[in-house]
Structures are given as structure tokens and as C-alpha cells.
Design an enzyme around this catalytic site. Structure first.
Site, PDB file in Angstrom:
ATOM      1  N   HIS B 283       0.760  -1.236  -0.083  1.00  0.00           N
ATOM      2  CA  HIS B 283       0.096   0.177   0.033  1.00  0.00           C
ATOM      3  C   HIS B 283       0.980   1.225  -0.037  1.00  0.00           C
ATOM      4  O   HIS B 283       0.769   1.921   1.084  1.00  0.00           O
ATOM      5  CB  HIS B 283      -1.076   0.143   1.242  1.00  0.00           C
ATOM      6  CG  HIS B 283      -2.013  -0.900   1.327  1.00  0.00           C
ATOM      7  ND1 HIS B 283      -2.855  -1.198   2.394  1.00  0.00           N
ATOM      8  CD2 HIS B 283      -2.571  -1.633   0.070  1.00  0.00           C
ATOM      9  CE1 HIS B 283      -3.663  -2.070   2.032  1.00  0.00           C
ATOM     10  NE2 HIS B 283      -3.675  -2.446   0.836  1.00  0.00           N
ATOM     11  N   SER B 434       3.230   1.434   5.144  1.00  0.00           N
ATOM     12  CA  SER B 434       3.376   0.661   6.482  1.00  0.00           C
ATOM     13  C   SER B 434       2.395  -0.443   6.554  1.00  0.00           C
ATOM     14  O   SER B 434       1.949  -0.897   7.712  1.00  0.00           O
ATOM     15  CB  SER B 434       2.861   1.555   7.723  1.00  0.00           C
ATOM     16  OG  SER B 434       1.731   2.392   7.346  1.00  0.00           O
ATOM     17  N   HIS B 435       1.978  -0.983   5.237  1.00  0.00           N
ATOM     18  CA  HIS B 435       1.121  -2.333   5.276  1.00  0.00           C
ATOM     19  C   HIS B 435       1.779  -3.356   4.441  1.00  0.00           C
ATOM     20  O   HIS B 435       1.099  -3.748   3.401  1.00  0.00           O
ATOM     21  CB  HIS B 435      -0.228  -1.759   4.575  1.00  0.00           C
ATOM     22  CG  HIS B 435      -0.947  -0.704   5.171  1.00  0.00           C
ATOM     23  ND1 HIS B 435      -1.964   0.119   4.881  1.00  0.00           N
ATOM     24  CD2 HIS B 435      -0.801  -0.248   6.714  1.00  0.00           C
ATOM     25  CE1 HIS B 435      -2.466   0.980   5.534  1.00  0.00           C
ATOM     26  NE2 HIS B 435      -1.712   0.872   6.965  1.00  0.00           N
ATOM     27  N   PRO B 436       2.770  -3.865   4.644  1.00  0.00           N
ATOM     28  CA  PRO B 436       3.276  -5.010   3.973  1.00  0.00           C
ATOM     29  C   PRO B 436       2.646  -6.129   4.211  1.00  0.00           C
ATOM     30  O   PRO B 436       1.713  -6.313   5.120  1.00  0.00           O
ATOM     31  CB  PRO B 436       4.910  -5.382   4.645  1.00  0.00           C
ATOM     32  CG  PRO B 436       4.394  -4.872   6.176  1.00  0.00           C
ATOM     33  CD  PRO B 436       3.768  -3.700   6.064  1.00  0.00           C
TER      34      PRO B 436
END
Lengths: 167, 497
Positions: B283, B434-436
């Protein structure tokens, strides 16, 4: 954006490249008295770079000299950042200093304030990507140190405590 | 085994522990999994590399938070056609310690694709709906009142409404939010309910769950197709150096170490022959800051409170705020322009775009994170930046600073299209993520997935993964609720050997 180790590591790669073409990178010296990490020469460089980022009389209203930026950078590096970035940052300082020898005939720390600001501005938007990474790495470390100084947070009107609805 | 929270101070030089199930990681996935396992009456040990924190210990400064609450001390980043910081949480509670508590249900089209294309048959609308209801109750999801949202969120809402956009306050797991603006440095008032204080606390109350902080898993012991034990090092809290050793035997194991940690655990121990580490989605985001005549003071109020739904166009617009040092690092102005920006920071509002990445290509390897931003995703970011700028001008902004190198400041709505044109390359956008997710993809085809629809690693009887790494595709919304729902699902399905 968070401070990026990748910036520093890639800057380290740039440092290695410059070393390969003749820029001297020596064993890291001991810390200066009263410092945990930075040597006398590194303090001089951080002072010169800090002055270029935050010169006296700047429009923001607080300068690097107002907050003793080298001491703040030293504490940030030694106490809070990942230890892996310490040597990379210190080598990067040497590369920065040597990086202006060919183009401007003097090390970065010996340049006038106007020249130092012009160099940083050029690096910030440079087609040579490693130079911009070096700029970003310097901005990250010096910026975090500067903008967490009490005199600066007071000036901005920010504090690390709750600034909530009641404030 | 006795239940409770445990930390380094009580550990001997070597620990031998035993439980029915060992969960590695205590974030959104691991905590929900532990809760589901405890409901089955199983004894659970949760191992966490980081510390256990109380809200009053959080100090609000970004450097402190990076050192203590972030993986890699906040320095984790991807390389590729751009460099993208990729922070993740570290500590009991994982990334819920440092996120903005945003709660979205899994979009229905995504769930339909996961079922239809990847065979995730457990994830029916009915089952997931029940999970969402439970999550909403457990982590206290609510919309914070307007007086807590404050200017940064209100001004964006004002602009979005002026343009007739589809916006709303975001539901958040922060029922006691006081609008401190410090979510990402740890919530010092306890108004945010991270999973250490919800799912995990409830699980510990059953007496069946023991949470061991300061324990870093390194190795595994296996026999045939079963994992017998995990081994590792206790971590000294003073300097985060290794100290003692431990070994945990169990009948089943769940890796909830996150989309970076879980694939690396599998790779380092040779536990998967599948596409482990591939399919990394993140993201990608970028932001703009907008200057108003009046003071905004973005850091007062909910950190991220309002959004505009452009999901069908591949992105969301969301407000955000940060401490001053992070504004300085995030916006690529230089010289006097940057110093003037910081001088006027109290007059700036900020928002950005969160992209549902679909044509980018990423991977987690044992030593690095790789991510090449695709052209579709790049243009979505630029479209989102333009949309954010339009919203701010509609709210009365005097100028907009885009998070892009070398493009300058936008001083009128007419300049938006020319300044933020579609040809800006990836490396000139100030990206952040910050959304792996997706690096141990779930699916029914062992050639294309790492875990089966039960969350079990292909080829192993008793090894599972339960975190955002099992997402088959990019999600398109903030992921913590989906991670918890998958934790509840996989916790129900864990097989004991």
C-alpha cells in the site's frame, strides 16, 4: 517518512565508490572529549553541515548554533539510532567533505556558508541518485536531532506530551 | 505452564517451555490467533521479540519510538525503483502499538477474489461478518467525536464535502482517544486499544496463555513433517542484545511474525519450498501539506481521522499528522523554502493517498526488501496527490506542498495538473508504506501459495502462518481488522500433531 537506514547504506555504497576513485577513508578516530561518538573532525563537519541547513538568522527562527547541533547529533547517533548507521554516517561525513574538493577546490567544511548551502541544494535534486541519498541521509540525522531539541519544539509549539482536544 | 505476561527480568539463563501451541509474534495476527486457540481450551505460549510496554512509558518523541517500538529502529525500507520506508511495530502488541488504529472491514470484492481465485473457502461473508462483529467489540471500534478530531481532520472534511466527494470519519480502535496526535509514537493515554490490551489481555485472563516478551526465535527442531520445538535468544532490554537461550516444545506452531518476519523465519529454517517472500505488497502512500491562513496545528487531534473513498479508482485519501521532525524529513523542499515551511508548520494541514497496489512487484529476501513501484500504482499515487490538493484548495488552502522531489509548491488549483503530472518517476515521489502483506500467500495451489486455506504451511502437519503475510493479494484498506479476522480463522483451524 521515517528515517531510512537504506538511505544511509546506499550512501555508504556511494562512499565506497568515492573511496575507490581516490577519496581517502581512514579508520574512524576516537570520540572527542565530552562526546560519545563524534571525533573533533566530525564535529567540525557536522557544525558546517548544520550551519548550512539551519544558518544563523534563518527564516525559521532557530539556528543550528542555538541548539549545539553536534552534541545533539552525537547523542542521537549513540543513544537512539540503530548502531549499524553509526560508522556509515561517519564515513558519509568524510565523503561529504571530500566531495567538493574537485568541484570547488576545497573540502566542504572550508567552503563559505553560501557555497555550502548551494552544494546541499544541488545534492538535494541531483540526477546522480547517490548524491541525493547522501543529502537525504544528512537531512534525516541532522533534522531529527534539530527538530527534537527543546528550543526548537518550543519554537514550533509542539511537545511530546498529549496535545489533545483539551490543549 | 502458567499463564500471564513474562519478561526478561524473570528469565533464567536458559528456559525450557512447553505448551499445546506456540505462537511467534504478538501483533494483530498472533494475538487474535492466541485468543481463538484459548477458546478451544488449548495452552498457548506467545513469543515476542520486543518488550511489553505500559501506555505511560511512551515518550512521544519519534527517535525514542523508533528505538523501542519499531522493527529495525525505524530504519526498515525497501529498495527498487524507489526507496520506501516500511516501518513495522516491535513489542507486545506489534504494529498495533504504533498504528493509527484505523479499522476497515475487508472489502467484499477482495474476499470474493480470495475465495474464488485462491480457494480461501473459510472466508465466507457470514464467517467474516461474525469475526468483524467480535473484533469491533473486543478492540472498541468507534468513531471519535468531532471535538477530538480537531482541525487537520475537519479542514479536509470541509474540502471533501465542498467537492461532493464520498468521505467519512474513520472508525478506529481508540474509544478513549484524547486527540494527542501521537498514535505512531505509542498512545501514552491508553485511549487506543492495541491488541496487547484487548485480545491478548483477554486470552491471558483464561489462564491458558503465557506471553513471553524479550524472546527472539532463531531456529526450529523438526522430525519428518512436524515441527517439534523452536529455539531462540532472550533479548536484553537495555541494549536489545542477545542474552540467554530458550526452547519451546509444542504440538503446533503459528508464525505471526509479520509479512517480513514470517517469510524470513520460513526461509532461514528451510521450512517452505513455495514462493515464500514473493508477492510483497505494501500500500504505497505519499502526502501533501496545505497552508492555510488560520492555524491548523495538525498534531492536535486524531492522528488520522477522515478519509475519502476512491477505492474503485485504486486508492483512499486519508488525513495524517506527524511530529515536526517527521514533516521536515517527509517533504522534499530545500533551503529557505523548507525553513519557511517549518516556520509556518502550525498553519499546515496534511493528507495523503493510500494505494491499492496491483502492478508493483515486491519480495522479502533473507537480507533485503525489494519493491518496484508499477506504472499503474505510480499513476494512482499521483492521482491521489492531485485529488488531495484539490480537496485542500476547496477548503481554502493558499498553497500545497506535494511530497515529490523537484516539483515545487502549488499555488492555485489550476497548477495542480501541470505540477503533479503523470510523468513524475517513482524515485521522485516521497513514498512511504506501512502495510506490508502477501509474502506467505494463502491458496489452494501449492505452486502458487505458501500456506493452504487453513493457514498451514504446505508440507507441514503442524506449522501455520497467521498474519498479513497470508493475504493472497493487496487489500486496499488499512489491514489490522483483516489480520485479526484471519487470526481468529486460523486459530480455529490449527491442527495439533
Amino acid at each position: 517518512m521515517l528515517f531510512s537506514r537504506r538511505n544511509l547504506l546506499l550512501s555508504g555504497t556511494a562512499a565506497a565508490g568515492l573511496t575507490a576513485v581516490g577519496v581517502p577513508v581512514s579508520v574512524l578516530p576516537d570520540a572527542a572529549p565530552g562526546f560519545q561518538l563524534l571525533s573533533g573532525g566530525e564535529i567540525e563537519l557536522v557544525t558546517a553541515i548544520g550551519e548550512a541547513f539551519f544558518p544563523e538568522g534563518n527564516v525559521f527562527g532557530v539556528s543550528a548554533a542555538d541548539v549545539d547541533l553536534p552534541a545533539l547529533v552525537d547523542a542521537l547517533m549513540a543513544e537512539e539510532l540503530d548502531p549499524i548507521v553509526q560508522p556509515v554516517f561517519r564515513y558519509l561525513l568524510r565523503v561529504v567533505d571530500a566531495g567538493t574538493l574537485a568541484s570547488r577546490g576545497a573540502g566542504f567544511a572550508a567552503l563559505s556558508l553560501a557555497d555550502r548551502r548551494a552544494v546541499l541544494e544541488n545534492w538535494s535534486d541531483n540526477a546522480i541518485f547517490p548524491r541525493r541519498l547522501a543529502y537525504d541521509a544528512l537531512k534525516s540525522v541532522l533534522g531529527m536531532a534539530f527538530f527534537n531539541a527543546a528550543a526548537v519544539t518550543d519554537h514550533v509549539g509542539w511537545s511530546p506530551t498529549c496535545h489533545g482536544a483539551a490543549s | 505452564m502458567r499463564g500471564g505476561f513474562f519478561g526478561f527480568e524473570g528469565y533464567p539463563a536458559h528456559m525450557e517451555l512447553e505448551a499445546d501451541v506456540c505462537v511467534i509474534g504478538s501483533g494483530a495476527g498472533g494475538s487474535a490467533t492466541a485468543a481463538a486457540l484459548a477458546e478451544r481450551g488449548l495452552r498457548v505460549i506467545v513469543l515476542e521479540e520486543g518488550r511489553r510496554w505500559a501506555p505511560e512509558q511512551f515518550q512521544g518523541r519519534a527517535p525514542w519510538a523508533f528505538k523501542h517500538l519499531y522493527a529495525g529502529r525505524g530504519t526498515r525500507a525497501t529498495r527498487g525503483n524507489a526507496i520506501i520506508p516500511l516501518p513495522g511495530g516491535r513489542g507486545v502488541g506489534g504494529s498495533t502499538l504504533i498504528n493509527s488504529a484505523i479499522c476497515f472491514r475487508t472489502p467484499a470484492p477482495v474476499l470474493a477474489e480470495w475465495r474464488g481465485t485462491f480457494g480461501c473457502h473459510h472466508l465466507t461473508d457470514e464467517w467474516m461478518g461474525g469475526c468483524f462483529d467480535r473484533i469491533w467489540r473486543t478492540i472498541g471500534v468507534t468513531v471519535n467525536p468531532p471535538e477530538v478530531q480537531r482541525n487537520n481532520n475537519h479542514i479536509f472534511r470541509q474540502g471533501a464535502e465542498a467537492l461532493g466527494l464520498d468521505g467519512a470519519w474513520m472508525a478506529r480502535s481508540a474509544p478513549g482517544c484524547q486527540g494527542c496526535g501521537t498514535c505512531q509514537q505509542g498512545c501514552s493515554t491508553g485511549g487506543k486499544l492495541s491488541v496487547d490490551r484487548t485480545f491478548l489481555a483477554e486470552a491471558v485472563l483464561t489462564g491458558l496463555v503465557a506471553v513471553h516478551a524479550d524472546c527472539r526465535v532463531v531456529g526450529v527442531e523438526t522430525q519428518g513433517d512436524r515441527v517439534l520445538a523452536v529455539t531462540g535468544r532472550t533479548v536484553r532490554p537495555q541494549d536489545y542484545a542477545d542474552e540467554g537461550t530458550f526452547r519451546v516444545r509444542a504440538r503446533a506452531f503459528v508464525s505471526s511474525a509479520g509479512p517480513v518476519g514470517s517469510p524470513r523465519f520460513l526461509m532461514a529454517n528451510g521450512l517452505s519450498d513455495g514462493p515464500v517472500g514473493q508477492n510483497l505488497h505494501v500500500h504505497p502512500t505519499a502526502g501533501v501539506a496545505a497552508r492555510f491562513d488560520q492555524e491548523i496545528v495538525a498534531w492536535q487531534g486524531v492522528t488520522q481521522g477522515y478519509y475519502v473513498d476512491c477505492w474503485r479508482d485504486g486508492y483512499l485519501l486519508q488525513t495524517f499528522s506527524m511530529p515536526p521532525d517527521q514533516y521536515f524529513l517527509s517533504f522534499p523542499l530545500v533551503g529557505d523554502e523548507m525553513l519557511a515551511f517549518m516556520r509556518d508548520l502550525r498553519h499546515y494541514a496534511s493528507a495523503g493517498v493510500v494505494v491499492h497496489d496491483e502492478d508493483s512487484v515486491g519480495a522479502v529476501t533473507e537480507s533485503s526488501l525489494v519493491y518496484d513501484l508499477g506504472d499503474l500504482d505510480r499513476t494512482r499515487i499521483l492521482a491521489g496527490l492531485r485529488a488531495s490538493a484539490r480537496v485542500f484548495f476547496a477548503a481554502g488552502a493558499k498553497e500545497v506542498v506535494p511530497g515529490a522531489h523537484g516539483v515545487g509548491i502549488i499555488r492555485s488549483v489550476e497548477e495542480i495538473e501541470t505540477v503533479l503530472h503523470d510523468n513524475i518517476p517513482a524515485h521522485d515521489i516521497a513514498l512511504y508504506a506501512s502495510h506490508p502483506m502477501g509474502t506467505c500467500r494463502m491458496g489452494n495451489d501449492p505452486a502458487r501459495s505458501v500456506v493452504d486455506p487453513d493457514g498451514r504451511v504446505w508440507g507441514w502437519q503442524n506449522l501455520h502462518v497467521a498474519d498479513a503475510s497470508v493475504f493472497p493479494t493487496s487489500l486496499g484498506v488499512n489491514p489490522q481488522v483483516t489480520v485479526m479476522a484471519l487470526g481468529l480463522t486460523i486459530g480455529r483451524e490449527v491442527q495439533l500433531a
